[in-house]
Design a protein around this motif. Sequence first.
Motif, short mmCIF file in Angstrom:
data_model
loop_
_atom_site.label_atom_id
_atom_site.label_comp_id
_atom_site.label_asym_id
_atom_site.label_seq_id
_atom_site.Cartn_x
_atom_site.Cartn_y
_atom_site.Cartn_z
N ILE A 1 42.41 47.23 30.08
CA ILE A 1 43.89 46.72 30.28
C ILE A 1 44.00 45.89 31.30
N ALA A 2 42.81 45.63 31.98
CA ALA A 2 43.05 44.42 33.02
C ALA A 2 42.74 42.97 32.38
N ASP A 3 41.88 43.07 31.40
CA ASP A 3 41.67 41.98 30.76
C ASP A 3 42.95 41.64 29.93
N LEU A 4 43.34 42.62 29.28
CA LEU A 4 44.60 42.26 28.29
C LEU A 4 45.81 41.51 29.19
N SER A 5 46.12 42.11 30.25
CA SER A 5 47.26 41.46 31.12
C SER A 5 46.79 40.46 31.83
N LEU A 6 45.62 39.93 32.20
CA LEU A 6 45.23 38.59 32.77
C LEU A 6 45.22 37.62 31.95
N VAL A 7 44.71 38.01 30.64
CA VAL A 7 44.46 36.84 29.76
C VAL A 7 45.97 36.45 29.00
#
Length: 234
Positions: free
Chosen positions: A168-174
């Motif tokens: 979910i960190a990748d999703l939020s940051l991208v």
Amino acid sequence: MKLKLFVHRLSQPSRAVLIFCKLNKIEFEEVQIDLSKGEHLSPEFKEINPMQKVPAMEVDEGFKLFESHAILRFLACASPGVADHWYPADLFKRAEINSVLDWHHANLRHGSAGLVFHSKLAPLFGLPSDVQAAADCEKVLSASLAKIESFWLKEEGQFLLGNSKPSIADLSLVCETMQLEALDEKVRQRLLDPHEKVRKWMDDTRNAMQPYFGEIHGVLFQLKDKLKEMESDE
């Protein structure tokens, strides 16, 4: 679980929550809150989120929650069938993801969202562009991209924290970095070209989340075309 999401697709955090639900086959009702019309400031929406921001959610017509990171964590834990890589059960791995998410708001989000708003979106809300504020946000953004490049991205994996699958960190940051599409292409290239690892991570993350990543971001590219038309008419 009856899930209602209050969102606006031009909101980076809203897009992250929508993409997560679609990727994980979580059923939901999407309620559009038009920020440009001030619908997030209405008394009705204040009952959903007293902070008057999107996204927000309501579960089973009772439990209400706001802040996208909190929503993503809740959905990852409460929804059956969500793969472990999104928000691992391992507490050490989960803590690392939490650290990225906590870092996100005061750094990458502050820089990216601020730059795009002050340089491009403010007039859509009846506000003047602010050159100095945009410049200050650009400094924060550049420092944040450099930190992602040098620290959050590791040599051993495609995704943040050296993981082989997105969290979910990748999703939020991208979704945050995608907002840069609203900028002039030369400005966007100037910001991203020095960060080869960040650009590759963006591509890898987008590709891992298709077809829903492209579907949900369609409104952003419509905005980009609209901004170009507005500038050509000036």
